[in-house]
Every structure is written in C-alpha cells, then in structure tokens.
Design a protein around this motif. Structure first.
Motif, PDB file in Angstrom:
ATOM      1  N   GLY A 105      25.517  13.976  13.255  1.00  0.00           N
ATOM      2  CA  GLY A 105      24.402  13.610  12.395  1.00  0.00           C
ATOM      3  C   GLY A 105      23.289  12.870  13.110  1.00  0.00           C
ATOM      4  O   GLY A 105      22.205  12.699  12.560  1.00  0.00           O
ATOM      5  N   THR A 106      23.518  12.413  14.343  1.00  0.00           N
ATOM      6  CA  THR A 106      22.459  11.755  15.098  1.00  0.00           C
ATOM      7  C   THR A 106      21.541  12.793  15.721  1.00  0.00           C
ATOM      8  O   THR A 106      21.848  13.989  15.719  1.00  0.00           O
ATOM      9  CB  THR A 106      23.052  10.848  16.199  1.00  0.00           C
ATOM     10  N   VAL A 107      20.431  12.327  16.252  1.00  0.00           N
ATOM     11  CA  VAL A 107      19.447  13.221  16.861  1.00  0.00           C
ATOM     12  C   VAL A 107      19.313  12.866  18.333  1.00  0.00           C
ATOM     13  O   VAL A 107      19.165  11.699  18.694  1.00  0.00           O
ATOM     14  CB  VAL A 107      18.081  13.098  16.150  1.00  0.00           C
ATOM     15  N   GLN A 108      19.371  13.877  19.176  1.00  0.00           N
ATOM     16  CA  GLN A 108      19.229  13.687  20.615  1.00  0.00           C
ATOM     17  C   GLN A 108      17.850  14.155  21.046  1.00  0.00           C
ATOM     18  O   GLN A 108      17.349  15.178  20.564  1.00  0.00           O
ATOM     19  CB  GLN A 108      20.289  14.481  21.362  1.00  0.00           C
ATOM     20  N   MET A 109      17.228  13.403  21.959  1.00  0.00           N
ATOM     21  CA  MET A 109      15.943  13.810  22.511  1.00  0.00           C
ATOM     22  C   MET A 109      16.032  13.731  24.033  1.00  0.00           C
ATOM     23  O   MET A 109      16.426  12.702  24.581  1.00  0.00           O
ATOM     24  CB  MET A 109      14.813  12.924  22.000  1.00  0.00           C
ATOM     25  N   ILE A 110      15.684  14.824  24.692  1.00  0.00           N
ATOM     26  CA  ILE A 110      15.682  14.895  26.149  1.00  0.00           C
ATOM     27  C   ILE A 110      14.227  14.988  26.594  1.00  0.00           C
ATOM     28  O   ILE A 110      13.478  15.850  26.129  1.00  0.00           O
ATOM     29  CB  ILE A 110      16.479  16.113  26.646  1.00  0.00           C
ATOM     30  N   VAL A 111      13.839  14.089  27.491  1.00  0.00           N
ATOM     31  CA  VAL A 111      12.463  14.034  27.975  1.00  0.00           C
ATOM     32  C   VAL A 111      12.468  14.339  29.463  1.00  0.00           C
ATOM     33  O   VAL A 111      13.197  13.717  30.232  1.00  0.00           O
ATOM     34  CB  VAL A 111      11.841  12.642  27.713  1.00  0.00           C
ATOM     35  N   GLU A 112      11.634  15.303  29.859  1.00  0.00           N
ATOM     36  CA  GLU A 112      11.467  15.635  31.265  1.00  0.00           C
ATOM     37  C   GLU A 112      10.006  15.473  31.637  1.00  0.00           C
ATOM     38  O   GLU A 112       9.125  15.896  30.897  1.00  0.00           O
ATOM     39  CB  GLU A 112      11.902  17.067  31.560  1.00  0.00           C
ATOM     40  N   GLY A 113       9.762  14.849  32.783  1.00  0.00           N
ATOM     41  CA  GLY A 113       8.407  14.697  33.300  1.00  0.00           C
ATOM     42  C   GLY A 113       8.309  15.340  34.654  1.00  0.00           C
ATOM     43  O   GLY A 113       9.111  15.030  35.548  1.00  0.00           O
ATOM     44  N   ASP A 114       7.353  16.223  34.812  1.00  0.00           N
ATOM     45  CA  ASP A 114       7.183  16.970  36.061  1.00  0.00           C
ATOM     46  C   ASP A 114       8.499  17.608  36.497  1.00  0.00           C
ATOM     47  O   ASP A 114       8.897  17.537  37.664  1.00  0.00           O
ATOM     48  CB  ASP A 114       6.610  16.067  37.163  1.00  0.00           C
TER      49      ASP A 114
END
Length: 165
Positions: A105-114
C-alpha cells in the motif's frame, strides 16, 4: 509505462501531470480522458510554486524532445520533499522519475539524475506540528505545516539556482 513514449506531440502547450496516489496522472490537451503513467523523464528546466485549477502546487518543469511537462505535486506532498532531498546540492540536467504503488500500500519513487540513481540527502526538515484542542467531549486536532513549508520553499529556491534553463 512512460509518458514520454505514449504522449503525442503538443507543441507549445505544456502538459500538466499530477503526482497522485502513486501514479502520474494527466488529461492531455484536447482530451477528456485521464491517463495514468508510472515514469517521466526530461531535461530539468525549473522548480517553482504554481496554481493549477485554483489550488497551489509545486511544479517541476521537464522538457523532452517533443513536449514540455509540468509535474505537479500538492504543497504538502511527502514525495516532493523526497525529490528535493534527491536534488539538493546537485546539478542535474536530465531527470527521470518512476513512481508506483507497492503491494503493502505504500508508494515508491525512484529518482535518477543524468542516468544515475540519486539517493536522498540526509537533511533536517521540520516536522508537521500537531495541535489539539478540546471542544466538548471530542478532541479535535489540526496540523500546522508553516515551518515545514518555509523550509521546503528555501530548498526550492536553492535548487532553482542550480537548474539549467
């Protein structure tokens, strides 16, 4: 599913994309149907505060080869704070965000830069203050986001000086 792959060209018209319930949601120009996506990427143009349909949002402007996207986060969004923690102190040209609900039920966020995974910086952000007041028998509480929003605004101003426009 990436919005960059599935969205047709809307030259000159930015596409507003809301981060809501673990999805990227948008209603493309000239359409009445809401679409859902799990990934967005593009050149990071700016981070600012904006109003959308009369409500305040944080806006992350991304631009790919075809469209301009305004990624909208509700002012009190924990995912926006996570994104800021990933960006603070870094100069990023290309930004990729993947978001989705997990089985618990949680939300995952993956952030990539360059094209590199960005780990969030360990930065102190003031907590939400909870206030309780009794009216009759039922205690009511309310939350004060003032200190937290002021700290987030300072972080946005710092990131705005590092984005490439």
């Amino acid at each position: 599913m990436s919005i960059n792959d599935d969205m047709p060209c809307f030259a000159g018209v930015p596409i507003e994309v809301r981060v809501s319930r673990g999805r990227l949601r948008c209603v493309p120009p000239c359409s009445d149907n809401e679409l859902e996506f799990s990934q967005i990427e593009g050149r990071l143009m700016s981070v600012s505060k904006t109003k959308w349909h009369g409500f305040p949002y944080w806006c992350v402007e991304l631009k790919d080869d075809i469209n301009t996207y305004h990624l909208l986060f509700f002012l009190k969004s924990g995912k926006f704070v996570y994104l800021l923690r990933c960006l603070v102190g870094r100069t990023v040209n290309n930004l990729s965000i993947e978001i989705g609900p997990l089985s618990d039920g949680t939300v995952q966020m993956i952030v990539e830069g360059d094209y590199k995974w960005l780990e969030p910086a360990d930065i102190y952000i003031p907590p939400v203050k909870r206030h309780w007041k009794k009216e009759g028998v039922n205690p009511k509480d309310w939350q004060d986001y003032t200190d937290r929003l002021n700290a987030v605004q300072k972080m946005v101003e710092g990131i705005a000086t590092h984005t490439h426009t």
